[in-house]
Write an enzyme that holds these catalytic residues in place. Structure first.
Site, short mmCIF file in Angstrom:
data_model
loop_
_atom_site.label_atom_id
_atom_site.label_comp_id
_atom_site.label_asym_id
_atom_site.label_seq_id
_atom_site.Cartn_x
_atom_site.Cartn_y
_atom_site.Cartn_z
N ASP A 132 28.88 75.22 76.21
CA ASP A 132 30.31 75.51 76.30
C ASP A 132 30.83 74.81 77.55
OD1 ASP A 132 29.88 77.30 78.59
OD2 ASP A 132 29.15 78.77 77.14
N GLU A 180 32.11 72.52 72.13
CA GLU A 180 33.00 72.86 73.24
C GLU A 180 32.78 71.91 74.42
OE1 GLU A 180 34.22 77.47 72.42
OE2 GLU A 180 32.70 77.13 73.97
N GLU A 287 36.47 78.06 65.71
CA GLU A 287 35.99 79.35 66.18
C GLU A 287 37.18 80.27 66.40
OE1 GLU A 287 33.35 79.54 69.49
OE2 GLU A 287 32.25 77.73 68.90
#
Length: 400
Positions: A132, A180, A287
């Site tokens: 992420d 991400e 998401e």
């Protein structure tokens, strides 16, 4: 937001769902979305499913045990997303958790989803565990590679998974090159800031390696680059400008959008319209999630709380979950988006199906407790019974 209208639909759950010590009778009402049709992606990330089932998790509809993928298809879900890690085990073979989705598990799950007729989005993390904007750790076996070797590793890892699927007669509709990746991939080599210059040059070269592997497998596969913070238009413009100016060739921008972190729908819509209008790319929400309760199914505190429900404005109930998803779909559709993927709707609380094992936490250099902080954002209750909010997937386009 209105839940009334002459085209409203009511779905009544025959059975009583038990969770958090309370009896919940299902009744969800949503309005159809004008112009929505079967081309709109209504997806789900199902990466936790094999680990849940291996540890005894089971799913039910009206008290009868079911294959959750069969139910998702019946409810109107038409696509699945599956993440892939390189080697999610420590030196002693202990799994990292969070689905422990290595190449073989990802391929097996993709085959299962394909057999049920789902479109497929593969999500390459290029790490051994979670990535992420705050962490992009190299796979253990890649740690001492030169930059040229890292490009080769991305290419061969991507190519190997796709070749296995192709041999089984499966061609994914889309492939994510990185997860991400606001702050880049494969730190520090591919970090997008703070590395003394040339950051986006290196990041672009690494992404091109993965994108080339996808197109070498099948030029018809659509490629995606995935950003977190889906309500931040300044971030999106900064990042996309840097990538596009380096001739990185891709088809779709994927966005993570959680309303309690990323702002209201107007912020999401601005970013999506930026992507489609200014960059000419497709855009998806890959998401998102919302809670059906503020109760907790295990020992680990949940992410979604009463404070988050009050902040966003939908009740923490199956109706609130359905209403949120309906409005997300309308926002995505009107902004020119192709669809969305709900993140881990199957992640019920099961011992052994934790967000991370102790070995996994060591790998990402994070301290925490073992457990499931997502169970109240699943679309099944704590006992695995399907929630009525699942009906939103087909109710939104019952009338065209």
């Amino acid at each position: 937001m209105s839940l009334r209208g002459k085209w409203s639909f009511v779905v009544l759950l025959v059975s009583i769902v038990l969770f958090g010590g309370a009896d919940v009778k299902a009744a969800v009402t949503v309005e159809p979305i004008a112009g929505l049709d079967d081309r709109f992606i209504k997806g789900a990330d199902i990466s936790m499913l094999p680990e849940i089932e291996e540890n005894g998790g089971r799913y039910y509809a009206d008290g009868e045990q079911i294959d959750p993928l069969v139910l998702l298809k019946e409810k109107g879900v038409n696509a699945v997303r599956i993440r892939i890690w390189v080697d999610p085990y420590d030196e002693n073979g202990n799994p990292y958790g969070g689905g422990t989705v290595d190449e073989q598990r990802a391929v097996d799950l993709a085959k299962r989803a394909h057999n049920h007729g789902f479109q497929l989005l593969l999500d390459f993390h290029y790490s051994d565990f979670w990535t992420d904007p705050g962490k992009q750790f190299k796979p253990k076996s890649w740690e001492h590679y030169s930059f040229e070797e890292l490009k080769g590793a991305i290419y061969h890892h991507t190519s190997n998974v796709l070749s296995q699927l192709k041999d089984a007669g499966i061609i994914p509709e889309m492939v994510q090159v990185g997860n991400e990746i606001n702050a880049g991939v494969l730190w520090p080599d591919g970090k997008s800031w703070g590395e003394g210059g040339g950051e986006f040059d290196r990041l672009a070269a690494l992404l091109k390696a993965g994108l080339t592997a996808v197109r070498d497998c099948d030029p018809g596969i659509r490629t995606m680059l995935h950003l977190a913070e889906g309500g931040d238009i300044d971030m999106a413009q900064w990042w996309l400008d840097e990538i596009v100016n380096r001739d990185v060739d891709f088809d779709v921008v994927g966005l993570s959008y959680y309303p309690y972190w990323d702002g209201n729908f107007s912020k999401l819509k601005q970013v999506m319209e930026l992507v489609t209008n200014d960059y000419g790319k497709g855009v998806n929400v890959v998401e998102t999630a919302y809670g059906f309760t503020t109760d907790n199914g295990d020992n680990l505190d949940n992410i979604f709380s009463n404070e988050y429900a009050q902040l966003v404005g939908y009740p923490a109930s199956p109706q609130g979950q359905a209403s949120y998803l309906r409005d997300l779909m309308e926002t995505t559709h009107t902004a020119g988006g192709e669809g969305f993927y709900y993140w881990e709707p199957l992640w019920i609380p099961v011992s052994g199906a934790s967000w991370a094992s102790e070995a996994g936490m060591r790998y990402i250099q994070t301290e925490g407790e073992v457990g499931n902080a997502w169970d109240n954002q699943a679309m099944f209750d704590f006992n695995g019974e399907a929630l009525p909010s699942l009906d939103v997937f087909h109710l939104v386009n019952q009338l065209k």
